[in-house]
Design a protein around this motif. Sequence first.
Motif, mmCIF file in Angstrom:
data_model
loop_
_atom_site.group_PDB
_atom_site.id
_atom_site.type_symbol
_atom_site.label_atom_id
_atom_site.label_comp_id
_atom_site.label_asym_id
_atom_site.label_seq_id
_atom_site.Cartn_x
_atom_site.Cartn_y
_atom_site.Cartn_z
ATOM 1 N N ALA A 1 10.311 10.383 9.099
ATOM 2 C CA ALA A 1 9.847 9.005 9.263
ATOM 3 C C ALA A 1 10.160 8.485 10.663
ATOM 4 N N ARG A 2 11.360 8.781 11.148
ATOM 5 C CA ARG A 2 11.755 8.301 12.470
ATOM 6 C C ARG A 2 10.938 8.980 13.571
ATOM 7 N N GLU A 3 10.708 10.285 13.421
ATOM 8 C CA GLU A 3 9.935 11.011 14.423
ATOM 9 C C GLU A 3 8.510 10.483 14.485
ATOM 10 N N ARG A 4 7.936 10.226 13.333
ATOM 11 C CA ARG A 4 6.566 9.721 13.295
ATOM 12 C C ARG A 4 6.485 8.337 13.946
ATOM 13 N N LEU A 5 7.465 7.485 13.659
ATOM 14 C CA LEU A 5 7.488 6.149 14.256
ATOM 15 C C LEU A 5 7.685 6.240 15.767
ATOM 16 N N HIS B 1 4.474 7.342 17.516
ATOM 17 C CA HIS B 1 3.483 6.263 17.469
ATOM 18 C C HIS B 1 3.835 5.171 18.486
ATOM 19 N N CYS B 2 5.127 4.799 18.557
ATOM 20 C CA CYS B 2 5.545 3.751 19.488
ATOM 21 C C CYS B 2 5.330 4.178 20.944
ATOM 22 N N ARG B 3 5.622 5.456 21.246
ATOM 23 C CA ARG B 3 5.433 5.931 22.613
ATOM 24 C C ARG B 3 3.962 5.877 23.013
ATOM 25 N N MET B 4 3.103 6.222 22.083
ATOM 26 C CA MET B 4 1.676 6.201 22.395
ATOM 27 C C MET B 4 1.173 4.766 22.539
ATOM 28 N N ARG B 5 1.643 3.885 21.665
ATOM 29 C CA ARG B 5 1.242 2.481 21.782
ATOM 30 C C ARG B 5 1.741 1.882 23.102
ATOM 31 N N LYS B 6 2.971 2.191 23.440
ATOM 32 C CA LYS B 6 3.536 1.654 24.680
ATOM 33 C C LYS B 6 2.746 2.145 25.882
ATOM 34 N N TYR B 7 2.428 3.419 25.904
ATOM 35 C CA TYR B 7 1.705 3.957 27.049
ATOM 36 C C TYR B 7 0.277 3.414 27.091
ATOM 37 N N ASP B 8 -0.348 3.337 25.939
ATOM 38 C CA ASP B 8 -1.739 2.890 25.875
ATOM 39 C C ASP B 8 -1.893 1.443 26.342
ATOM 40 N N THR B 9 -0.912 0.597 26.007
ATOM 41 C CA THR B 9 -0.995 -0.818 26.384
ATOM 42 C C THR B 9 -0.302 -1.123 27.705
ATOM 43 N N LYS B 10 0.291 -0.087 28.345
ATOM 44 C CA LYS B 10 0.989 -0.232 29.623
ATOM 45 C C LYS B 10 2.120 -1.253 29.523
ATOM 46 N N ASP C 1 0.828 -1.208 0.000
ATOM 47 C CA ASP C 1 0.000 0.000 0.000
ATOM 48 C C ASP C 1 0.861 1.257 0.000
ATOM 49 N N ALA C 2 1.954 1.248 0.762
ATOM 50 C CA ALA C 2 2.837 2.414 0.815
ATOM 51 C C ALA C 2 3.474 2.681 -0.543
ATOM 52 N N GLU C 3 3.781 1.633 -1.271
ATOM 53 C CA GLU C 3 4.362 1.818 -2.609
ATOM 54 C C GLU C 3 3.307 2.346 -3.581
ATOM 55 N N ARG C 4 2.067 1.897 -3.398
ATOM 56 C CA ARG C 4 1.005 2.266 -4.337
ATOM 57 C C ARG C 4 0.575 3.722 -4.185
ATOM 58 N N ASP C 5 0.389 4.193 -2.932
ATOM 59 C CA ASP C 5 -0.167 5.540 -2.761
ATOM 60 C C ASP C 5 0.811 6.546 -2.155
ATOM 61 N N GLY C 6 2.016 6.097 -1.789
ATOM 62 C CA GLY C 6 3.013 7.016 -1.261
ATOM 63 C C GLY C 6 2.729 7.507 0.142
ATOM 64 N N LYS C 7 1.735 6.947 0.803
ATOM 65 C CA LYS C 7 1.397 7.362 2.163
ATOM 66 C C LYS C 7 2.041 6.419 3.181
ATOM 67 N N ASN C 8 1.917 6.811 4.462
ATOM 68 C CA ASN C 8 2.394 5.931 5.528
ATOM 69 C C ASN C 8 1.324 4.901 5.852
ATOM 70 N N SER D 1 5.577 1.740 7.133
ATOM 71 C CA SER D 1 6.169 1.664 5.803
ATOM 72 C C SER D 1 5.868 2.966 5.073
ATOM 73 N N ASN D 2 6.923 3.705 4.713
ATOM 74 C CA ASN D 2 6.767 4.953 3.963
ATOM 75 C C ASN D 2 8.115 5.336 3.358
ATOM 76 N N ASP D 3 8.085 6.334 2.475
ATOM 77 C CA ASP D 3 9.334 6.838 1.901
ATOM 78 C C ASP D 3 9.563 8.294 2.308
ATOM 79 N N PHE D 4 9.073 8.660 3.499
ATOM 80 C CA PHE D 4 9.273 10.000 4.009
ATOM 81 C C PHE D 4 10.766 10.233 4.268
ATOM 82 N N PRO D 5 11.179 11.482 4.354
ATOM 83 C CA PRO D 5 12.565 11.772 4.731
ATOM 84 C C PRO D 5 12.910 11.102 6.062
ATOM 85 N N GLU D 6 14.180 10.789 6.211
ATOM 86 C CA GLU D 6 14.628 10.005 7.353
ATOM 87 C C GLU D 6 14.150 10.584 8.685
#
Length: 762
Positions: free
Chosen positions: A662-666, A669-678, A629-636, A654-659
């Motif tokens: 992309a890292r900041e977005r990941l 997201h990981c911090r929120m997932r970690k906190y949400d799932t404790k 999907d990321a290759e098809r529409d260029g989105k994350n 999966s995305n082709d955003f600038p380094e």
Amino acid sequence: MRIWGWQGGLECAGRGLPLLFTSSGMCLFDSYCWMPKSDPRSARPEAQVFADLQTLCTSVGYIHAVAYFCWRDNLIRYSGPHVVAKDFDHQHSRDRLLRTEISTLIGLMFQKPIDPSIPEPELIQDYVARSETLLDELHQALMKPWFEGWDFESGKMLERDPFANAAALREPIFYGGESAYNFQYRDLARLKYRPDNDWLEANKGFHIDEACQIAEALGRLQSERQIEWFKSLRMQPPDKWTMLPAFTFTTQDAVRASGNDMERVESFLEAFSCGPDEGNASFTALNEFNITNSTPILKTAHGSYILLQDYSLLEAVYETPFFWMAADKSYSPTALVNRGRFTESFVANRLEAVFGTDRVLRNVDIYKGKNRLSEADALVLYGDRAIVVQAKSKRLTIEARKGNDLQLKDDFKKAVQDAYGQALLCAEALTNDGFRFVSSAGADIAINHKPRTVFPICVVSDHYPALAFQARQFLKANVTEIIQLPLVTDVFAIDVFAEMLNTPLHFLNYLALRARFGDKLTVSHELTALGYHLKHNLWLDAQYDMVDLGDDFTTDLDIAMLARRVGIPGKRTPSGILTRFDRLTIGRLLDEIEKAASPQLTGLGLLLMQLSSKAATFLSAGIDRIVADAERDGKNHDISVPAEASGSGITIHSNDFPEYAARERLSVHCRMRKYDTKADAWYGLLLSPGSGGIRGALVLEEPWQPDAKMDAVMATWQRRPPIPISQLVARPSKIGRNEPCPCGSGQKYKKCCLDAERPKAL
């Protein structure tokens, strides 16, 4: 096949017997051999049974009964084009005699001159039946100490651990499985005694390579003759039936089979044979010295030789030369040094085969200021994991085998507890500040990342009966969140680990699971646990308090090792943990992770390694989808999966955003997932669109704590619940096309993972 699991209740586990538990949770009927045929409490005294067995074994023509046992119980037969698991069934039958039992019969038989006259068939059959009955009685006698002070009729059982003393441990020591393959004794003996070749040449008339070659040739000759002789028996009358000729050879036979000079072969036979008049007088009880173990070749009065168990000969080639050299007071110190160097060098070499030479450090000194605290025989640094190895060249003494409690515990302390103490010091230094690590060349070693997990391994160089069992009983370990429960094993198991778990993640994954479930697992030797892991993954459900694994779980491992090292026609890689990710995206990612060996990726690799096959298949399909999907529409596009059992999880983008973006977005997201799932740990993985290659990774590792700022952020976050790994496994077998996709994407199943689950996507 035997796998038991219980949850604290008295549950049978398939033997038709009640399970009797001690206060420590040990099951009394968890013997390393099969259960005896009658009540052990009524068994005759061991000395009486041993005396009756001695009388039987010195009967006229008894050697023909022993030859029958050796042919029946030591030869693996197969008829198809390949050796398969069912061909090993007899090796795990309760009707089979163990090699230790057969060695006992041979030792007793040798106490008087052997009469090779062939008895009547009925008498040989009587010898066989009486031997089996007396050996079963002997087993019962060894089990009696377990039940001292118990009153079954009134239901009163003592609240004590019956295996806490040496008398009770004599049973698992005698019946514990063999820790080595015969070809390992051959191969390791070459390495062990190569530095001692000058002494062997001067004192015994042969080099160690020649000894191994002759011993191997005699085993091969024996196997060939057993097969051919058995076929020829069809042409013989029943009163001539015997397998003894298949175990008999001459010096000329040994010369032809081995290709060595007559002089060398004669020297070898002289060193490893005992003459017809020696008598084995020292073998007066089960655990006394049995000369036929150290010199297994029996010399007849006519000058020919009898080798009843070729395994025993290869074992003697590995173990006996050290005792010769130890008896030479002028050479004994050199022999001790050489043996210690062999153990350390061999273990380091095998670890290098897995982790690479740059990640395995030998003889590392640990300093606190100017004070040298300890030394690690080998130190493996891989990502954010470390392995600390301490090797000892100690063995279980005869006095301990007799049931001397103080000697047994002293032997264990010298062989294992002291080694663990050194390993623990090294592990603690790795995880704290203020310590220096110095190589054998005197250079400082930079530890760039404090390890998140340290695995101590204690290794002995010789066969140490019931080592896994004794470690469970006696080892005093200090386990923390970082320093894991130690693995206590021998050089033979390390060799097999390196052969079968020949990539860093597979090796570390086994250590992690073995440490995690070590308190729940009982095995006769380490290869049983490894055999189970290779087939089924050594992950034990939380519902089980204790699991006992039968030795037949080694069957596929046995076939693989024989295929790789000896060349038998069998499967070289057992189906299971080593093959389950073949053709899956998870498998490709694990290959990339292993090549990188970065701290961020190691924990992630182990998390993926511990997925079930179903979860890995489904997660692979989800990854394939977001990459496409990321290759098809260029989105994350992303997928998140929590692992409840380990208190962690993973988010994949999966995305082709600038380094940076992309890292900041990941990261967010990981911090929120970690906190949400404790969760206490959360991993992030950034993949390239289309190819799915790893662009980057991150790891968040810190105990979960409530945070007001995060609560405020979470209040405005539009949650899309991640799907737990357990639900990946237990999802409905049929999902409607228009139902929400179980991967948690929020899309309909037909527009998300439906196509990815089809065979073409795999």
